[in-house]
Write a protein that holds these residues in place. Structure first.
Motif, PDB file in Angstrom:
ATOM      1  N   ASN A   1       0.764  -1.292  -0.077  1.00 36.19           N
ATOM      2  CA  ASN A   1      -0.085  -0.243  -0.014  1.00 36.19           C
ATOM      3  C   ASN A   1       0.875   1.339  -0.215  1.00 36.19           C
ATOM      4  N   LYS A   2       0.303   2.405  -0.158  1.00 36.34           N
ATOM      5  CA  LYS A   2       0.953   3.569  -0.659  1.00 36.34           C
ATOM      6  C   LYS A   2       1.896   4.022   0.740  1.00 36.34           C
TER       7      LYS A   2
ATOM      8  N   LYS B   1      -3.739  -2.452  -3.339  1.00 33.07           N
ATOM      9  CA  LYS B   1      -3.553  -2.087  -1.939  1.00 33.07           C
ATOM     10  C   LYS B   1      -3.704  -3.323  -1.034  1.00 33.07           C
TER      11      LYS B   1
ATOM     12  N   LYS C   1      -3.925  -4.260   2.843  1.00 33.16           N
ATOM     13  CA  LYS C   1      -4.130  -3.505   4.087  1.00 33.16           C
ATOM     14  C   LYS C   1      -3.077  -3.895   5.093  1.00 33.16           C
TER      15      LYS C   1
END
Length: 307
Positions: free
Chosen positions: A38-39, A61, A63
């Protein structure tokens, strides 16, 4: 069209992210990588590595949020590496991507995260309900492992005619090679029963498999200490080994940097690097060898194209 490859990012406390970032420009020439991260974690890792994130670094993405701790065994990093792998499997099983390529996980971190599996292959076996086979190697040598991550004292009990026959037939159906040597378990392949009786089961399984396949595919039991000699490797490049280190010790001694891991006998394609998380050099600005990763990507693409 270039295939879409789901990249399971591995343990973020190790070298996986560095390999992914530094290899991106090369691998995007022959595939479309989709990284399961993810970012926030990507930005954190990029900053620690002092490596810019490419503009076309596409992510799915996964989590999770935690502090990356270079070189440390961590419950949170173990859980995230597992979740990244599951996301990569789902993407491929749903045909969003064409194959999965995995970067290294840490088994102790998985254990801390209460993950019941010892590694990727066990997850795949449960997920698909199939007898996934672990094969490792490179174009010069491949080893298939009859038993994998189990204690050495348990190996002999696992060797029986029925299960080994099934393994051999499945192995052949996946690799399609006409000359495969099967190693014995005991020193000297037991010297005709002097040093053990497991070779009787191995011999029966070889005979059964060849009969089922109607070809003389499998040879053995082969004496383990001479199986990987230079002379023998000229005649044979595929071996079935009874336990993990019987195959991995010679393979890594000969071809450590270039070997990969391939999961056979599954409805999806999965390849992997054949090395660990290298916690000792993670995030230390040390040059990391990415040959295994590149080879894993190329093998995944080859398998996609041959389906």
């Amino acid at each position: 069209m270039k295939p879409n490859i789901a990249i399971s990012i591995g343990d973020l406390n190790g070298i996986g992210l560095q390999i992914a970032l530094q290899s991106h420009e090369k691998i995007k020439k022959f595939c479309n990588p989709i990284y399961c991260i993810n970012k926030k974690l990507l930005a954190q890792g990029s900053k620690l590595l002092n490596i810019d994130i490419p503009n076309d670094f596409n992510i799915h993405k996964t989590k999770g949020e935690f502090e990356i701790k270079p070189g440390q065994v961590s419950k949170k990093s173990g859980k995230f590496s597992y979740d990244s792998f599951i996301d990569a499997i789902k993407l491929t099983n749903e045909h969003t991507t064409d194959a999965v390529v995995t970067l290294p996980i840490n088994k102790e971190s998985w254990n801390k995260a209460n993950i019941e599996f010892k590694g990727h292959t066990e997850v795949l076996r449960r997920y698909f309900g199939e007898n996934a086979i672990m094969m490792l190697g490179c174009k010069k040598l491949f080893v298939g492992l009859f038993t994998e991550h189990i204690a050495l004292k348990k190996v002999a009990k696992r060797i029986n005619e029925k299960s080994l026959t099934t393994f051999l037939c499945d192995f052949y159906k996946n690799v399609k090679q006409d000359n495969i040597q099967v190693l014995g378990l005991n020193p000297h392949a037991s010297d005709n029963g002097v040093l053990g009786n497991e070779e009787v089961e191995i011999f029966k399984a070889i005979k059964n498999a060849n009969k089922i396949l109607k070809k003389d595919i499998f040879k053995g039991p082969i004496v383990p200490d001479t199986a990987f000699s230079k002379a023998n490797r000229k005649n044979c490049k595929y071996f079935v080994c009874m336990y993990h280190d019987q195959g991995l010790a010679p393979l890594k001694a000969l071809y450590f940097d270039e070997s990969i891991n391939v999961s056979l006998n599954l409805p999806i394609i999965r390849t992997s690097v054949d090395h660990g998380t290298a916690f000792d050099i993670a995030y230390k600005n040390v040059k990391v060898n990415n040959k295994s990763y590149i080879n894993a990507i190329k093998e995944a693409i080859s398998l996609v194209n041959n389906r």
